[in-house]
Design an enzyme around this catalytic site. Sequence first.
Site, short mmCIF file in Angstrom:
data_model
loop_
_atom_site.label_atom_id
_atom_site.label_comp_id
_atom_site.label_asym_id
_atom_site.label_seq_id
_atom_site.Cartn_x
_atom_site.Cartn_y
_atom_site.Cartn_z
CE LYS A 60 2.91 8.02 -7.89
NZ LYS A 60 3.52 7.03 -7.19
CE1 TYR A 73 3.40 9.48 -2.29
CE2 TYR A 73 5.25 10.84 -3.39
CZ TYR A 73 3.87 9.88 -3.41
OH TYR A 73 3.60 9.59 -4.66
CG PHE A 79 9.70 3.09 -0.59
CD1 PHE A 79 8.97 4.26 -0.49
CD2 PHE A 79 9.40 1.95 0.16
CE1 PHE A 79 7.68 3.98 -0.46
CE2 PHE A 79 7.91 1.84 0.79
CZ PHE A 79 7.22 2.85 0.74
NE ARG A 103 -6.42 3.93 -3.92
CZ ARG A 103 -5.02 3.95 -3.30
NH1 ARG A 103 -4.38 5.03 -3.97
NH2 ARG A 103 -4.67 2.99 -2.82
CB THR A 147 0.73 0.31 -5.01
OG1 THR A 147 -0.44 1.39 -4.34
CG2 THR A 147 1.91 1.07 -4.69
NE ARG A 150 -0.42 3.30 -9.22
CZ ARG A 150 -0.82 3.69 -7.86
NH1 ARG A 150 -1.59 2.74 -7.11
NH2 ARG A 150 -0.43 4.74 -7.22
CG ASN A 199 3.14 3.75 -8.79
OD1 ASN A 199 3.38 4.94 -8.95
ND2 ASN A 199 2.48 3.38 -7.61
CG HIS A 257 -0.92 9.77 -5.42
ND1 HIS A 257 -0.69 8.90 -4.22
CD2 HIS A 257 -1.69 10.75 -4.81
CE1 HIS A 257 -1.42 9.40 -3.24
NE2 HIS A 257 -2.00 10.53 -3.48
CD GLU A 312 -3.18 12.51 -1.08
OE1 GLU A 312 -2.66 11.63 -0.35
OE2 GLU A 312 -4.03 12.25 -2.08
P1 CMP Z 1 1.42 6.24 -4.31
O1 CMP Z 1 0.05 5.81 -4.51
O2 CMP Z 1 2.02 7.57 -4.99
O3 CMP Z 1 1.89 6.37 -2.69
C1 CMP Z 1 3.00 5.87 -2.06
C2 CMP Z 1 3.99 5.72 -3.05
O4 CMP Z 1 5.18 4.97 -2.61
C3 CMP Z 1 3.38 4.56 -4.19
O5 CMP Z 1 2.38 5.20 -5.04
C4 CMP Z 1 4.68 3.78 -4.72
O6 CMP Z 1 4.89 4.53 -5.91
C5 CMP Z 1 5.58 4.44 -3.69
N1 CMP Z 1 6.24 2.90 -3.03
C6 CMP Z 1 5.67 2.05 -2.51
N2 CMP Z 1 6.32 0.93 -2.14
C7 CMP Z 1 7.66 1.32 -2.95
C8 CMP Z 1 8.79 0.49 -2.88
N3 CMP Z 1 9.03 -0.88 -2.35
N4 CMP Z 1 9.72 1.08 -3.56
C9 CMP Z 1 9.65 2.23 -3.95
N5 CMP Z 1 8.44 2.94 -4.04
C10 CMP Z 1 7.37 2.50 -3.23
#
Ligand code: CMP
Length: 143
Positions: free
Chosen positions: A9, A49, A57, A85, A91, A102, A112, A115, A126
């Site tokens: 990211k 997404y 969010f 993963r 996450t 992460r 984070n 992805h 994807e």
């Molecule tokens: P990712 O694995 O890219 O898939 C969904 C993304 O949503 C996740 O990583 C986070 O970066 C983001 N995400 C999940 N929960 C929250 C949250 N509470 N606030 C902001 N971003 C979030």
Amino acid sequence: MEKTFLMIKPDGVGRGLIGEIVKRIENKGIKIVGAKLMTVSEELAKTHYGEHSEKPFFGELVDFITSGPVFAMVLEGENVVEIGRTLVGKTNPAESTPGTIRGDFGMTVGKNIIHGSDSVASAEKEIALWFKEEEILSYDLVT
Ligand code: CMP
């Protein structure tokens, strides 16, 4: 052979972590069959997404992922979705253990670093969304 999608990211690219992350992928023995540094359009971000579109969010997530370049990859290998993963980590930064990407580099759930597809079905979706067929190569690793 199974494939998965990983995307470093804007925070990971901006912090200069592409090399570190690619090194971990290659050290593990995973084959990179597609890779590109790119900017993400709002349309691509919203499609990628889409399952989070009702979450509070969502706007923040789309703004963040379109805020700077990302490094998108297609990886290939046996059981590579689950292995990917595991390399990425959880996450929630409080649950992502040291040794994972992460766990070693991320402090917030939003920014984070990376992805990774969470299932074989989402990996297929994807990869088709992010890569053209001709951008995915077939070759042998030297063993
Ligand atoms: P990712 O694995 O890219 O898939 C969904 C993304 O949503 C996740 O990583 C986070 O970066 C983001 N995400 C999940 N929960 C929250 C949250 N509470 N606030 C902001 N971003 C979030």
